[in-house]
Design a protein around this motif. Sequence first.
Motif, PDB file in Angstrom:
ATOM      1  N   ILE A 161     -16.292 -14.919   9.627  1.00 35.51           N
ATOM      2  CA  ILE A 161     -16.065 -15.183   8.212  1.00 35.51           C
ATOM      3  C   ILE A 161     -16.159 -13.880   7.422  1.00 35.51           C
ATOM      4  O   ILE A 161     -17.076 -13.089   7.614  1.00 35.51           O
ATOM      5  CB  ILE A 161     -17.096 -16.186   7.653  1.00 35.51           C
ATOM      6  N   ALA A 162     -15.202 -13.674   6.526  1.00 40.41           N
ATOM      7  CA  ALA A 162     -15.199 -12.488   5.669  1.00 40.41           C
ATOM      8  C   ALA A 162     -15.678 -12.850   4.270  1.00 40.41           C
ATOM      9  O   ALA A 162     -15.453 -13.969   3.788  1.00 40.41           O
ATOM     10  CB  ALA A 162     -13.801 -11.877   5.603  1.00 40.41           C
ATOM     11  N   PHE A 163     -16.318 -11.876   3.627  1.00 41.01           N
ATOM     12  CA  PHE A 163     -16.856 -12.068   2.284  1.00 41.01           C
ATOM     13  C   PHE A 163     -16.503 -10.871   1.407  1.00 41.01           C
ATOM     14  O   PHE A 163     -16.492  -9.731   1.869  1.00 41.01           O
ATOM     15  CB  PHE A 163     -18.385 -12.208   2.322  1.00 41.01           C
ATOM     16  N   VAL A 164     -16.263 -11.163   0.134  1.00 35.55           N
ATOM     17  CA  VAL A 164     -16.141 -10.123  -0.878  1.00 35.55           C
ATOM     18  C   VAL A 164     -17.247 -10.384  -1.900  1.00 35.55           C
ATOM     19  O   VAL A 164     -17.335 -11.489  -2.437  1.00 35.55           O
ATOM     20  CB  VAL A 164     -14.771 -10.142  -1.575  1.00 35.55           C
ATOM     21  N   PHE A 165     -18.085  -9.385  -2.136  1.00 32.46           N
ATOM     22  CA  PHE A 165     -19.191  -9.526  -3.082  1.00 32.46           C
ATOM     23  C   PHE A 165     -18.813  -8.803  -4.368  1.00 32.46           C
ATOM     24  O   PHE A 165     -18.674  -7.576  -4.382  1.00 32.46           O
ATOM     25  CB  PHE A 165     -20.481  -8.970  -2.475  1.00 32.46           C
ATOM     26  N   ALA A 166     -18.612  -9.577  -5.432  1.00 32.04           N
ATOM     27  CA  ALA A 166     -18.066  -9.009  -6.663  1.00 32.04           C
ATOM     28  C   ALA A 166     -18.849  -9.494  -7.879  1.00 32.04           C
ATOM     29  O   ALA A 166     -18.683 -10.632  -8.327  1.00 32.04           O
ATOM     30  CB  ALA A 166     -16.589  -9.386  -6.793  1.00 32.04           C
ATOM     31  N   ARG A 167     -19.689  -8.617  -8.409  1.00 36.82           N
ATOM     32  CA  ARG A 167     -20.443  -8.951  -9.619  1.00 36.82           C
ATOM     33  C   ARG A 167     -19.555  -8.790 -10.859  1.00 36.82           C
ATOM     34  O   ARG A 167     -18.582  -8.057 -10.853  1.00 36.82           O
ATOM     35  CB  ARG A 167     -21.651  -8.024  -9.775  1.00 36.82           C
ATOM     36  N   GLY A 168     -19.947  -9.454 -11.932  1.00 38.70           N
ATOM     37  CA  GLY A 168     -19.208  -9.319 -13.170  1.00 38.70           C
ATOM     38  C   GLY A 168     -19.688  -8.176 -14.045  1.00 38.70           C
ATOM     39  O   GLY A 168     -19.006  -7.773 -14.977  1.00 38.70           O
ATOM     40  N   GLY A 169     -20.869  -7.647 -13.762  1.00 35.65           N
ATOM     41  CA  GLY A 169     -21.480  -6.680 -14.681  1.00 35.65           C
ATOM     42  C   GLY A 169     -21.355  -5.233 -14.294  1.00 35.65           C
ATOM     43  O   GLY A 169     -22.337  -4.484 -14.342  1.00 35.65           O
ATOM     44  N   SER A 170     -20.176  -4.772 -13.918  1.00 43.07           N
ATOM     45  CA  SER A 170     -19.986  -3.371 -13.569  1.00 43.07           C
ATOM     46  C   SER A 170     -20.105  -2.491 -14.806  1.00 43.07           C
ATOM     47  O   SER A 170     -19.442  -2.738 -15.818  1.00 43.07           O
ATOM     48  CB  SER A 170     -18.606  -3.168 -12.933  1.00 43.07           C
ATOM     49  N   LYS A 171     -20.941  -1.446 -14.721  1.00 46.59           N
ATOM     50  CA  LYS A 171     -21.127  -0.543 -15.856  1.00 46.59           C
ATOM     51  C   LYS A 171     -20.266   0.705 -15.737  1.00 46.59           C
ATOM     52  O   LYS A 171     -19.812   1.255 -16.736  1.00 46.59           O
ATOM     53  CB  LYS A 171     -22.605  -0.155 -15.979  1.00 46.59           C
ATOM     54  N   GLY A 172     -20.044   1.187 -14.503  1.00 51.98           N
ATOM     55  CA  GLY A 172     -19.245   2.390 -14.312  1.00 51.98           C
ATOM     56  C   GLY A 172     -17.809   2.196 -14.755  1.00 51.98           C
ATOM     57  O   GLY A 172     -17.186   3.101 -15.325  1.00 51.98           O
ATOM     58  N   LEU A 173     -17.269   0.986 -14.506  1.00 49.77           N
ATOM     59  CA  LEU A 173     -15.904   0.638 -14.903  1.00 49.77           C
ATOM     60  C   LEU A 173     -15.903  -0.857 -15.214  1.00 49.77           C
ATOM     61  O   LEU A 173     -15.681  -1.680 -14.327  1.00 49.77           O
ATOM     62  CB  LEU A 173     -14.918   0.967 -13.780  1.00 49.77           C
TER      63      LEU A 173
END
Length: 230
Positions: A5-17
Amino acid sequence: MSKTIAFVFARGGSKGLPGKNIKALCGKPLIQYSIDRALASEQIDDIYVSTDDANIAHVARECGAKVIDRPEELATDNSPEWLSWQHAINWVKQNDGSFKIFVSLPATSPLTAVVDVDSAISQLKQSGADICLSVTPSNHHPSFNMVTLDDERYASLMFNSENKVIRRQDAPKAYNITTCVYAATTDFVMQGKGLFDGKTTAIEVPRERAVDIDDIIDFKFAELLMTEQT
């Protein structure tokens, strides 16, 4: 049959971009590159996106991924990603059944190729290791380019030894860990606490595919490389 199983971990709170995970890169949301890569791999059975953000979740579903709602406490700037890995594994086991191999495909590495993903999974299986990293040759060798400064600002080599390496060609080859792909056994992720807690192996990825987007400069660089490839 054991699943991968593959996963992408993607937060909404990116500060750099801000908003980078769904920011359009050459006409596609950034996260779609990782999802498409998982869908194209014959070694991956399913793809999930772990996120705390409703907009990212919507885009992920539109791109063909399933979504895991990540708890707020695992989506802060200081949250160890390893805990998000463990949460995702537990979520899938409870909702869709057990699986053996965990693959992380960071959304910030859009130039990773399907062959890199497949190579990491194959290397993990063939080596008998607990986890497989992706690495790329280092631009600067630690035997010559990394120093420490004492309280009086005097510099010394960080990796100093009696067997000094004088010529660059005599130094052991050095690599940087990239964010292209991580493949691990689920048992290792659940029992360990970090990348080097067990038997770690690696695949080598060329520098032109080892771009990790953290800020707008990285984004523009990835955009330039992609434009030149078309």
